[in-house]
Design an enzyme around this catalytic site. Structure first.
Site, PDB file in Angstrom:
ATOM      1  CB  CYS A 463     -25.398  -8.776 -41.839  1.00 11.14           C
ATOM      2  SG  CYS A 463     -23.812  -9.789 -41.790  1.00 11.14           S
ATOM      3  CG  HIS A 598     -23.872  -4.315 -41.983  1.00  8.84           C
ATOM      4  ND1 HIS A 598     -24.484  -4.487 -40.715  1.00  8.84           N
ATOM      5  CD2 HIS A 598     -23.220  -5.314 -42.438  1.00  8.84           C
ATOM      6  CE1 HIS A 598     -24.012  -5.581 -40.455  1.00  8.84           C
ATOM      7  NE2 HIS A 598     -23.247  -6.116 -41.443  1.00  8.84           N
ATOM      8  CD  GLU A 600     -26.512  -1.665 -40.537  1.00  9.66           C
ATOM      9  OE1 GLU A 600     -25.874  -2.447 -39.660  1.00  9.66           O
ATOM     10  OE2 GLU A 600     -27.331  -1.955 -41.402  1.00  9.66           O
TER      11      GLU A 600
END
Length: 632
Positions: A463, A598, A600
């Site tokens: 990001c 993202h 994750e």
């Protein structure tokens, strides 16, 4: 406090689904902040982003990671959502002018919400998701083409509900009253309540009074637990279990489960299985379908149930080696079985192997909220998943982004902090620059990207970390010295990162580009003929789906110039105008990757996020061998 209720008894697979009740008044968790006690400055704790763009409590992330499921924003039940829905009904006249009260209207809405959301499938692959994982297939990032194995999306059989907070909290009282009514609404054979309590140790004695008082308060509200999970530093003694069972009105000591300290959190499901939690739930909820799985569950733990001290790691590494040998033998026995049993073997292998890692890999996280590591919880989990895949012990090093900026030394007199920050950077095997908002620390992130590019240190920008890569490359390779993001300098002559025009930047709540979006690898081949490393890490998929949470992105007008200069935008959205993935060819850098999304949020213990996996492989010097192995 956690409860289960049964939706269906016709399936032979038990699929759990998780709604979470939270007492916050926020409709979304995107504005939640915690405070630095010393300075009382708000520091945002990370919210968890779901596929549909829901911004929720971090606990939903834990459920997704442990159960390999995909939840929706409706699975997160907040006080604010409930009250908003009831008030909207009253305004429409749904209550026909009746007085609207907490009981029955709020409590009824909570119960109805649970029942409605419980029928939403939790994953595109339904109950077959664990089969895909056990077979080594990527069930997390690739876009399903057939809606899941048999073309059917499966509704859960059992609904798992967590009630946050503590018994006695004012905020939780309406939820507990709703659940008291709910047990009669669905019937006792469809309702199982469990209670989580702390058993402190004073001197050498395990104290049961906190648990007794908690259960007493719960029973005074009309709820009685079937199972009590006792969180304790040490294994719960037999006498302690018997005492709690006697004073807390459960069926026996076997319903008091010890959740004691273990070497890593992935032992906990095995710990509960060893104490036969699955059988307790099957008996309470009359799950006939569990009978077909029971033998497989027992086989999964074959040879381990008598070795309870292994879970305390009393025998150390030697015990782990014995367990792994047993599990290795078990793998061959499960080839004819699918789903749950094989998955539990894989899980057990992962948990025990993690205890035996000796070689370390050092990863530096460059962020602006390093004083509150919850802000990067999902990033930390993803790094741990990737480190397990490369079989290395993870050492995390935190660097405050602002301390890397030369101006911090010159203007703030922070020479010591500046030097210490750069010493940490120079010791890194790999660097992650995660997302964030606001100007503080951005130039430090740009300096981190520059150092990693020039020093050929494996780098992953997420990001804002991705945007820092673009700004750094523009400043130092294209010589656009004033290149910047309009988030920080609105009138910059070289706005390489710009505000998303369809969003109102003056409104804080729910205004970002959120949720899953498709990324197509539109430029997968580099000038030197090599394939994009990001595409390779995604299994050479042409399109992947990842979750987003941002307002600003790379300026489309600057893309061609930057791309032609060498920073390749290999992944873009389906329109080709939004840049999603940038990287340098591996002939120039071992691993220099940034992504606007993202990754994750979709990482799993048995299936690490591909960008994180690539970073750890590069940091350990394994990436070339890994890629060569894929070709073979």
């Amino acid at each position: 406090m956690i409860l289960c209720y049964v939706l269906s008894r016709i399936s032979t697979e038990i699929v759990f689904f998780v709604p979470l009740t939270i007492h916050y008044l926020q409709i979304r968790n995107n504005t939640t902040a915690k405070f630095n006690e010393k300075h009382q400055h708000p520091k945002p704790t990370q919210c968890f982003v779901l596929n549909d763009g829901g911004e929720t409590d971090l606990d939903l992330g834990n459920y997704e990671r442990f159960l390999s499921i995909s939840l929706t924003s409706d699975h997160n039940i907040t006080t604010g959502k409930i009250y908003r829905k009831v008030i909207a009904k009253e305004r429409r006249g749904d209550y026909l002018g009746k007085t609207v009260q907490v009981v029955p209207h709020i409590t009824d809405e909570i119960q109805s919400w649970i029942e409605e959301v419980a029928h939403i499938p939790v994953d595109d692959q339904g109950h077959r998701h664990w089969e895909a994982l056990a077979a080594g297939e990527d069930g997390t990032n690739q876009i399903p083409t057939d809606g899941g194995g048999d073309g059917q999306r499966k509704v859960a059989d059992v609904c798992l509900i967590e009630v946050g907070g503590t018994v006695g909290d004012i905020e939780s009282s309406v939820f507990l009253e709703a659940l008291r009514q709910f047990q009669f609404r669905v019937g006792p054979s469809n309702f199982c309540l469990t209670f989580v309590s702390l058993v402190p140790i004073m001197g050498e004695e395990q104290k049961t009074k906190p648990t007794q008082h908690g259960v007493r308060d719960l029973r005074s509200l009309g709820l009685s637990p079937t199972v009590i999970f006792c969180r304790c530093k040490e294994v719960l003694e037999g006498g302690t279990k018997s005492k709690i069972a006697s004073f807390c009105h459960v069926d026996g000591p076997e319903c008091v489960l010890s959740v004691h300290d273990v070497s890593n959190v992935y032992h906990v499901p095995l710990l509960l299985m060893e104490q036969k939690l699955h059988r307790i739930l099957a008996d309470k909820l009359h799950l006939g379908s569990i009978k077909e799985l029971e033998g497989r569950l027992d086989l999964t733990m074959n040879g381990l149930e008598e070795k309870a001290n292994m879970w305390n790691l009393i025998e150390g590494v030697g015990a782990n080696e014995n367990v792994l040998a047993t599990l290795d033998r078990g793998l061959h026995d499960f080839d004819a079985l699918s789903g749950l049993s094989r998955s539990m073997v894989d899980w057990a292998r992962m948990a025990f192997k993690l205890d035996g890692f000796r070689e370390e890999v050092k990863i530096v996280i460059v962020g602006k909220y390093t004083g509150l590591q919850d802000s990067y919880l999902s990033v930390i989990k993803s790094l741990k998943h990737a480190s397990m895949a490369v079989e290395r012990k993870l050492e995390l090093v935190w660097v405050e982004a602002a301390h890397l900026d030369k101006q911090f030394d010159e203007e703030n007199g922070g020479e010591k902090e500046y030097n210490e920050a750069w010493e940490k950077m120079k010791s890194a095997d790999g660097v992650v620059v995660p997302g964030g908002f606001g100007t503080r620390g951005f130039n430090g992130k740009v300096e981190a990207a520059k150092y990693c590019r020039e020093s050929k240190i494996p780098y992953l920008g997420i990001c804002l970390g991705f945007q820092a890569m673009v700004v750094e490359y523009s400043r130092n390779i294209l010589n656009w010295e004033d290149a910047n993001s309009t988030e920080f300098v609105e009138d910059t002559k070289n706005p390489v990162v710009i505000f998303m025009p369809e969003i109102d930047k003056d409104v804080m709540g729910g205004t970002m580009r959120l949720g899953s979006r498709n990324t197509a690898f539109t430029h997968p081949m580099h000038d030197d003929g090599s394939t994009s490393i990001t595409k390779i890490m995604y299994g050479n998929a042409d399109v992947v789906s990842e979750r987003h949470r941002h307002r600003y992105e790379v300026n489309p007008e600057k893309v061609d110039t930057i791309h032609d200069a060498g920073l390749k935008f290999v992944g873009r959205d389906e329109t080709g105008t939004r840049m999603e993935v940038a990287e340098l060819p591996r002939s120039q850098h071992p691993y220099y990757v940034g992504c606007q999304y993202h990754p994750e949020f979709k990482s799993r213990p048995l299936n690490p996020s591909p960008p994180f996996h690539g970073l750890l492989l590069a940091a350990c010097g394994m990436l070339d061998d890994y890629v060569a192995g894929l070709k073979e």
